[in-house]
Design an enzyme around this catalytic site. Structure first.
Site, PDB file in Angstrom:
ATOM      1  N   TRP A 102       0.123  -4.803  20.702  1.00  0.00           N
ATOM      2  CA  TRP A 102       0.694  -5.902  19.919  1.00  0.00           C
ATOM      3  C   TRP A 102       1.987  -6.405  20.530  1.00  0.00           C
ATOM      4  CZ3 TRP A 102      -3.115  -7.831  17.670  1.00  0.00           C
ATOM      5  CH2 TRP A 102      -4.072  -7.053  17.019  1.00  0.00           C
ATOM      6  N   ASP A 172       8.056  -6.940  14.496  1.00  0.00           N
ATOM      7  CA  ASP A 172       6.727  -7.017  13.892  1.00  0.00           C
ATOM      8  C   ASP A 172       6.578  -5.752  13.048  1.00  0.00           C
ATOM      9  OD1 ASP A 172       4.021  -6.845  13.298  1.00  0.00           O
ATOM     10  OD2 ASP A 172       3.332  -7.160  15.361  1.00  0.00           O
ATOM     11  N   LYS A 196      -2.630  -4.940   6.224  1.00  0.00           N
ATOM     12  CA  LYS A 196      -2.502  -3.504   6.437  1.00  0.00           C
ATOM     13  C   LYS A 196      -2.002  -2.824   5.159  1.00  0.00           C
ATOM     14  CE  LYS A 196      -3.409  -4.671  10.624  1.00  0.00           C
ATOM     15  NZ  LYS A 196      -2.567  -5.011  11.758  1.00  0.00           N
TER      16      LYS A 196
HETATM   17  C1  LIG Z   1      -2.820  -5.929  12.986  1.00  0.00           C
HETATM   18  C2  LIG Z   1      -1.586  -6.177  13.730  1.00  0.00           C
HETATM   19  C3  LIG Z   1      -1.324  -7.420  14.340  1.00  0.00           C
HETATM   20  C4  LIG Z   1      -2.320  -8.549  14.341  1.00  0.00           C
HETATM   21  O1  LIG Z   1      -2.426  -9.093  13.098  1.00  0.00           O
HETATM   22  P1  LIG Z   1      -3.329 -10.388  12.831  1.00  0.00           P
HETATM   23  O2  LIG Z   1      -2.914 -10.701  11.423  1.00  0.00           O
HETATM   24  O3  LIG Z   1      -4.740  -9.958  12.965  1.00  0.00           O
HETATM   25  O4  LIG Z   1      -2.949 -11.427  13.798  1.00  0.00           O
HETATM   26  C5  LIG Z   1      -0.116  -7.592  14.967  1.00  0.00           C
HETATM   27  N1  LIG Z   1       0.797  -6.624  15.014  1.00  0.00           N
HETATM   28  C6  LIG Z   1       0.583  -5.410  14.455  1.00  0.00           C
HETATM   29  C7  LIG Z   1       1.636  -4.367  14.522  1.00  0.00           C
HETATM   30  C8  LIG Z   1      -0.613  -5.155  13.793  1.00  0.00           C
HETATM   31  O5  LIG Z   1      -0.826  -3.958  13.242  1.00  0.00           O
END
Ligand SMILES: *Cc1c(COP(=O)(O)O)cnc(C)c1O
Length: 360
Positions: A102, A172, A196
């Site tokens: 990511w 993030d 999540k």
């Molecule tokens: C799942 C995830 C993403 C991607 O998320 P999307 O909503 O599918 O774009 C990005 N960063 C992290 C840390 C994630 O766990």
């Protein structure tokens, strides 16, 4: 059929209480004669839902007044581009710590727009640790520094934030959102996809310091300009109405449980059950260095591909689903987000013990 224990990295389990409440309110939301799915986002009743969601989020995370909360679409992945477009606006430099897929994707996106630099990486050991940095690793004139706080795929987490000096820190937090208290004031921006820990898929929450907004590049698409969304209370266009409503129910559930301190306690307890077993097992082992282990995502392996496959198959049959690890790590991964009950982890470990005894 009875409900399974879903260890998916996302979308993931939602609290049963939340699902039941949503079911109860499906046809007729609080006597207004329609479902939240159907109502206008400009209606009074919907406005009260989104306002309440923001108010509870602010309470739970202790978000300072000078931060804007935005309920957006596009997933965390869209923010990979929105971040440089909105904030790479001074020197055009941004410093990234590469701790997994990511962070790598976010970094690649930033490289399209300016001088993005990878200041540290743990790629040398399959991202099984968090690289150490100090202030001098960051360029003093960088517009921002960027981290992926909890690395969903590799199971690592920043327990301490990097010291970036005066360089604003962006994180993030997709896979650790609301899992424990976080000091928002240490960040310029935090954001995450909701699927999540916060809601079903379709919602991305961005929390940004107000003074940093309003300097997006000229080429920034209107829909990626945070100032537009902040100024319009996340209603520049139709927001993901129903997902925000479920988010509100999840926030209420967390508040009722006692807030983020309580959530952290619960999550530590759950993770400890699994890590303690992994540390004592002769068959299974965790893949992350102990000091950087995530509370949310726990990757583990055996030494045999065959055993991994057998384990996943038998676990699935027993109702422990989505335990297959990410293709870049192999083995297994148990994502144990907020909504995973303690019994889910206890029963999984019970099964792991039995599997180890039977296959030794
Ligand atoms: C799942 C995830 C993403 C991607 O998320 P999307 O909503 O599918 O774009 C990005 N960063 C992290 C840390 C994630 O766990």
């Amino acid at each position: 059929m009875s409900r399974v224990y879903n260890f998916s990295a996302g979308p993931s389990m939602l609290p049963e209480e939340v699902l039941k409440k949503a079911a109860d309110e499906m046809m007729d939301y609080q006597g207004c004669g329609q479902s939240v799915m159907e109502m206008s986002h400009r209606s009074k009743v919907y406005q009260s839902i989104i306002d309440e969601a923001e108010a509870i989020l602010r309470r739970l995370m202790n978000i300072p007044e000078n931060y804007k909360v935005m309920f957006l679409q596009g997933g965390a992945s869209t923010q990979f581009a929105a971040i440089p477009l909105n904030f790479m606006n001074g020197s055009g430099k941004a410093d990234y710590i590469i701790t997994g897929q990511w962070a790598k994707k976010a970094f690649a996106e930033a490289q399209k727009y300016g001088d993005a630099k990878a200041v540290a990486s743990s790629a040398d050991k399959t991202f099984s640790y968090i690289p150490k940095t100090n202030r001098s690793d960051f360029r003093e004139d960088a517009d921002y520094a960027y981290i992926c706080m909890n690395n969903t795929i590799y199971g690592t987490v920043f327990k301490e934030l990097p010291d970036t000096g005066d360089v604003p820190l962006i994180a993030d937090i997709s896979s650790c959102f609301l899992s424990e208290p976080i000091d928002v004031s240490k960040f310029a921006v935090i954001y995450g996809g909701a699927q999540k820990n916060v809601a079903p898929a379709g919602l991305t929450i961005v929390i940004a310091r107000e003074d940093l907004l309003g300097n997006a590049r000229d080429i920034t698409p209107t829909m990626l300009d945070y100032k537009i969304h902040a100024d319009n209370g996340s209603m520049y266009n139709t927001p993901p109405c129903y997902t925000i409503y479920i988010c509100k129910l999840v926030l209420e559930w967390i508040e009722k449980l006692g807030g983020l301190e309580k959530m952290k306690e619960r999550n530590e307890k759950k993770a400890k059950i699994l890590y303690d077993f992994l540390d004592s097992s002769k068959m299974f082992r965790g893949t992350v260095v102990p000091e950087d282990r995530s509370l949310m995502n726990v990757p583990f392996v055996t030494d045999s591909e065959e055993l991994n496959a057998k384990f996943i198959k038998e676990a699935t049959e027993l109702g422990f689903v989505n335990l297959k690890g990410h293709r870049t790590v192999g083995g297994m991964r148990a994502s144990i987000y907020n909504a995973m009950p303690i019994e889910g982890v206890e029963k999984l470990v019970e099964f792991m013990k039995k599997f180890e005894a039977e296959n030794a």
